[in-house]
Design an enzyme around this catalytic site. Structure first.
Site, PDB file in Angstrom:
ATOM      1  N   CYS A  12     -82.069  -9.615 -45.212  1.00 37.01           N
ATOM      2  CA  CYS A  12     -81.058 -10.602 -45.545  1.00 37.01           C
ATOM      3  C   CYS A  12     -81.552 -11.949 -45.014  1.00 37.01           C
ATOM      4  O   CYS A  12     -82.540 -12.016 -44.276  1.00 37.01           O
ATOM      5  CB  CYS A  12     -79.731 -10.227 -44.906  1.00 37.01           C
ATOM      6  N   HIS A  76     -78.441 -11.092 -34.284  1.00 37.99           N
ATOM      7  CA  HIS A  76     -77.122 -10.614 -33.826  1.00 37.99           C
ATOM      8  C   HIS A  76     -76.440 -11.602 -32.882  1.00 37.99           C
ATOM      9  O   HIS A  76     -75.226 -11.556 -32.699  1.00 37.99           O
ATOM     10  CB  HIS A  76     -77.273  -9.298 -33.050  1.00 37.99           C
ATOM     11  N   GLU A 128     -74.114  -7.302 -32.040  1.00 38.96           N
ATOM     12  CA  GLU A 128     -73.439  -8.499 -32.572  1.00 38.96           C
ATOM     13  C   GLU A 128     -72.036  -8.626 -31.982  1.00 38.96           C
ATOM     14  O   GLU A 128     -71.604  -9.717 -31.595  1.00 38.96           O
ATOM     15  CB  GLU A 128     -73.355  -8.411 -34.103  1.00 38.96           C
ATOM     16  N   THR A 164     -70.115  -8.840 -38.887  1.00 38.84           N
ATOM     17  CA  THR A 164     -70.536  -9.260 -40.235  1.00 38.84           C
ATOM     18  C   THR A 164     -70.857  -8.090 -41.160  1.00 38.84           C
ATOM     19  O   THR A 164     -70.798  -8.225 -42.373  1.00 38.84           O
ATOM     20  CB  THR A 164     -71.784 -10.166 -40.155  1.00 38.84           C
ATOM     21  N   CYS A 192     -70.228 -10.525 -43.804  1.00 43.05           N
ATOM     22  CA  CYS A 192     -71.305 -11.132 -44.594  1.00 43.05           C
ATOM     23  C   CYS A 192     -71.475 -10.309 -45.876  1.00 43.05           C
ATOM     24  O   CYS A 192     -71.488  -9.079 -45.843  1.00 43.05           O
ATOM     25  CB  CYS A 192     -72.598 -11.133 -43.789  1.00 43.05           C
ATOM     26  N   SER A 220     -82.643   4.048 -40.951  1.00 44.47           N
ATOM     27  CA  SER A 220     -81.739   2.938 -41.303  1.00 44.47           C
ATOM     28  C   SER A 220     -80.591   3.420 -42.178  1.00 44.47           C
ATOM     29  O   SER A 220     -80.792   3.935 -43.277  1.00 44.47           O
ATOM     30  CB  SER A 220     -82.548   1.853 -42.030  1.00 44.47           C
ATOM     31  N   SER A 264     -83.723  -4.026 -43.238  1.00 39.58           N
ATOM     32  CA  SER A 264     -84.754  -4.240 -42.216  1.00 39.58           C
ATOM     33  C   SER A 264     -86.174  -4.025 -42.755  1.00 39.58           C
ATOM     34  O   SER A 264     -87.110  -3.816 -41.986  1.00 39.58           O
ATOM     35  CB  SER A 264     -84.476  -3.301 -41.043  1.00 39.58           C
TER      36      SER A 264
END
Ligand code: F3S
Length: 765
Positions: A12, A76, A128, A164, A192, A220, A264
């Site tokens: 991102c 983060h 975060e 987010t 987000c 992930s 990622s």
């Protein structure tokens, strides 16, 4: 063969920015030790490469001991305290906090300083969220789902932000629960959209290609999610971590191959995969066409450049989006023009793509008013943005919230200047009550409601009160007020005036405040005066409660004033005439009255004619019989009839007698007792005659009776008269017959028409 690369594949905007920066720094500062504050991203290839370049990951600042170290703050973000520690240690830092996350930090800090309780919807262990919490002294409540909301305490003001990357589903349920539980919650949707957009885009792409390659770590979660989405739409979906995972010839025969990558996955990894696809038999010499979904075809050499541009565009797009949204962030103050008003809503043009809406409850505290009466189209307004979208595309605005903010400043000024304010008692709570001051909630302790402590405060609810702010804490938005302090000041002023003006003989109005055995205390305007028990009434009083009770409004006469000792004696009875003054006019000897027995003495009983006027019934006058003591005939409190026998108003003496009344009554009773006997006798003697006559009358016909009556005397009388005269005559004739011969006599009798028999009888007689 066409290779279509998903527009949103890979990093991102925020992560790309951080990774790029880290490699850039590593390249620039080879002589320095650089650390990342926690792993930069969850990708071993990336972190491995960074380590090769001398960038290590440190979990805490204390772990870093080398001088002149430099920290890369990952996307983060970190808390305020961590920044302070970095500076304290003299470390340099490269701040790669995602701008979206920085924006959350700012909001949290701002609202925390304004006294809002911060709520964060997200995972409490996520870096975060830990970082965001660090901008409100780690005081936030972290809400993992809507059930958490139930367990939270009630706060006056709350500000909700989101991690987010939480899902929309969790966010919506949390917002729902918050709105139900808290009024006036300031809610910032800080999710987000990058992840959501990546998933939507991968779904679209996987529907139109023959094969779909998903690149990213198997650890992930967002990559695994992408793979699942693609598999649902494409039978030939593959999940690989790196280029080597792509088996030779796997893609042979596919006309279109789509590529996407987790958040990622770095660009170079995607590039390696594409290169691998282009060589060694995967496409077996087919012509390759690489393109981006929804974009025009690009040639092979331009691909990565395009990929970089795409990410750059993504960042630019987000920045543009942020710019667009900035003027109407929740919590912002905006100016607008009223375009329409109904009874309950105001529509406002705030210069944003959507119009703003203010509900009546967000406009005014006056629930009875119609908005049409207080505002019209064309009016200019300053309002606060509450939410960007009310579900129907309108921006939710509040005038009250802004007013409250402004009023909070006024309240602060009132506190500093000790200016009284008018408040409204909303409710009674433990230890006091909630008072609304210009929309701001304030607390009034129970002890501050009145000069005298009141156990029951319920009478204050929904009442206006004048208060003074006795405690004000803008950080905690704490406002404590007192009505007592206002009253005390008012009383001081009144008291001063009263002591200056009070004089003996003045008639004043007071309110009974409390009672004592010896009298009642009346507030006569900031000062309490004593009405001694003897001054309460002209009659004898055992306890003040017989005459007054707290709260009574009374007129009193000032009897004495001691300004030095601050003592005032008051009289209540003096406000009405002294009863004896009119007693001479009112009462006369011979009057018979109802009197109340008050008390006894050896020589008689004291009775009350009216409050303040007592009289004496001497023991000899209590009864017509001989009694040893008054209680033999009377009871205290009894109401009896008595006759005034003597009155001396100037000596306040009245003598009464019950005995005279009894005797008088006895005479009458005697007469009464006798009278019926004569009357009865009379009646009895009369009755038979009448009754008999009546009976006779009923039994016999009147004519017959009259006839009999008429006939009876005539016959009887005639008979009697006849007999009587006959006897007389016979007697005379017998005397004569003695002298005459019998024949002669018989002849004379025959001549007189007398029967022989009669004549014989007469002769015999
Ligand atoms: Fe990425 Fe920043 Fe969004 S790090 S996921 S762009 S909040």
């Amino acid at each position: 063969m066409k290779i279509i690369i998903d527009k949103y594949a890979g990093f991102c905007f925020g992560v790309k920015r951080a990774v790029d920066k880290a490699f850039e720094e590593a390249d620039k500062k080879k002589d320095r030790r650089i650390f990342t504050f926690g792993p930069l991203i969850h990708n071993d290839q990336v972190t491995g490469k960074l380590e090769e370049l001398g960038i290590k990951s440190a979990d805490s600042i204390d772990e870093i001991n080398c001088e002149g170290a430099e920290l890369i703050i990952r996307s983060h973000g970190i808390g305020e305290e961590e920044y302070r520690q970095i500076e304290e240690k003299g470390f340099g830092y490269i701040d790669c906090t995602c701008p979206y996350v920085s924006a959350i930090h700012k909001k949290v800090q701002e609202y925390y300083k304004k006294g809002y309780k911060i709520f964060i919807a997200g995972d409490k262990a996520h870096p975060e969220v830990i970082g965001i919490n660090g901008w409100c002294d780690n005081s936030a409540h972290v809400i993992e789902d809507e059930k958490t909301v139930d367990k939270l305490p009630i706060y006056d003001k709350i500000c909700l932000v989101a991690q987010t990357t939480i899902t929309k589903k969790i966010w919506d349920s949390v917002v729902d629960a918050i709105n139900k539980k808290y009024k006036n919650a300031i809610i910032f949707n800080t999710i987000c959209s990058a992840t959501e957009k990546r998933q939507e885009s991968a779904e679209q792409l996987s529907k139109k290609v023959n094969c779909m390659i998903v690149i990213g770590s198997r650890k992930s979660s967002n990559t695994n999610k992408l793979y699942q989405i693609c598999l649902e739409n494409c039978d030939n979906a593959y999940h690989i971590e790196k280029a080597e995972d792509l088996p030779a010839g796997m893609l042979k025969g596919f006309e279109t191959v789509g590529i996407t990558a987790g958040a990622s996955t770095p660009d170079w990894l995607i590039k390696e995969v594409i290169e691998k696809m282009q060589d060694n038999g995967n496409i077996m010499g087919d012509p390759v066409e690489i393109m981006e979904n929804q974009e025009s075809v690009v040639d092979d050499g331009e691909e990565m450049e395009k990929q970089e541009d795409t990410t750059e565009d993504q960042g630019n797009m987000m920045e543009e989006y942020e710019k667009t949204m900035r003027p109407v962030y929740p919590g912002d103050t905006v100016k607008g023009t009223v375009i329409m008003v109904t009874d309950d809503e105001v529509m406002v043009n705030i210069g944003y793509k959507s119009d703003g809406i203010i509900k009546k409850e967000d406009y005014t505290w006056d629930t009875d008013v119609s908005l049409k009466d207080i505002i019209k189209a064309g009016d200019e307004l300053e309002v606060m943005v509450v939410r960007i979208n009310d579900g129907e595309g309108n921006v939710v605005l509040s005038k009250k919230l802004l007013d409250t903010e402004k009023n909070f400043n006024k309240i602060e000024a009132a506190f500093n200047e000790k200016t009284p304010l008018e408040g409204f008692v909303k409710e009674i709570v433990k230890g006091g009550g909630i008072v609304e001051l210009m929309g701001v909630r304030a607390f009034m302790p129970a002890s501050q409601f009145d000069v005298r402590y009141s156990e029951d405060l319920s009478s204050f609810v929904n009442k206006k009160v004048n208060v003074e702010i006795i405690e004000f804490d803008p950080q905690k938005r704490k406002v404590v007020v007192s009505r007592k302090s206002i009253l005390k000041k008012q009383n001081e002023i009144k008291e001063k005036a009263l002591w200056e003006n009070i004089e003996v003989g003045q008639k004043l109005t007071g309110e009974i405040k409390r009672l004592a055995d010896f009298g009642a205390f009346a507030d006569i305007g900031g000062v309490d005066g004593l009405i001694h028990i003897s001054e309460l009434s002209w009659s004898r009083v055992k306890h003040p409660s017989e005459i007054v009770k707290p709260g009574d409004k009374v007129e009193v006469i000032v009897l004495s004033v001691d300004k030095e000792k601050k003592k005032i004696s008051l009289g209540l009875k003096q406000t009405v005439p002294e009863p004896w003054s009119a007693a001479g006019e009112k009462y006369k000897p011979g009057d018979v009255l109802d009197v109340k027995v008050l008390r006894f003495s050896n020589f008689g009983a004291f009775v009350e004619l009216e409050p303040g006027i007592d009289g004496l019934i001497h023991i000899s006058q209590i009864s017509d019989k001989r009694i040893a003591k008054p209680s033999d005939a009377l009871k205290i409190g009894e109401i009896v009839k008595a006759k005034i026998v003597d009155i001396k108003p100037e000596e306040k003496k009245i003598s009464l007698s019950i005995r005279e009344l009894i005797e008088a009554i006895g005479e009458e009773a005697k007469e009464e007792a006798e009278k019926p006997v004569i009357e009865e006798a009379k009646e009895e003697t009369e009755k038979p005659v009448i009754e008999e006559a009546k009976e006779e009358a009923a039994e016999k016909p009147i004519i017959e009776e009259v006839k009999e009556e008429a006939e009876k005397p005539a016959v009887e009388e005639a008979k009697e008269e006849a007999e009587k005269s006959v006897i007389e005559e016979v007697k005379q004739e017998a005397e004569e017959a003695a002298e005459k011969p019998i024949a002669e006599e018989a002849e004379e009798a025959a001549a007189e028409n007398i029967t022989e028999e009669t004549a014989e009888e007469t002769a015999e007689e």
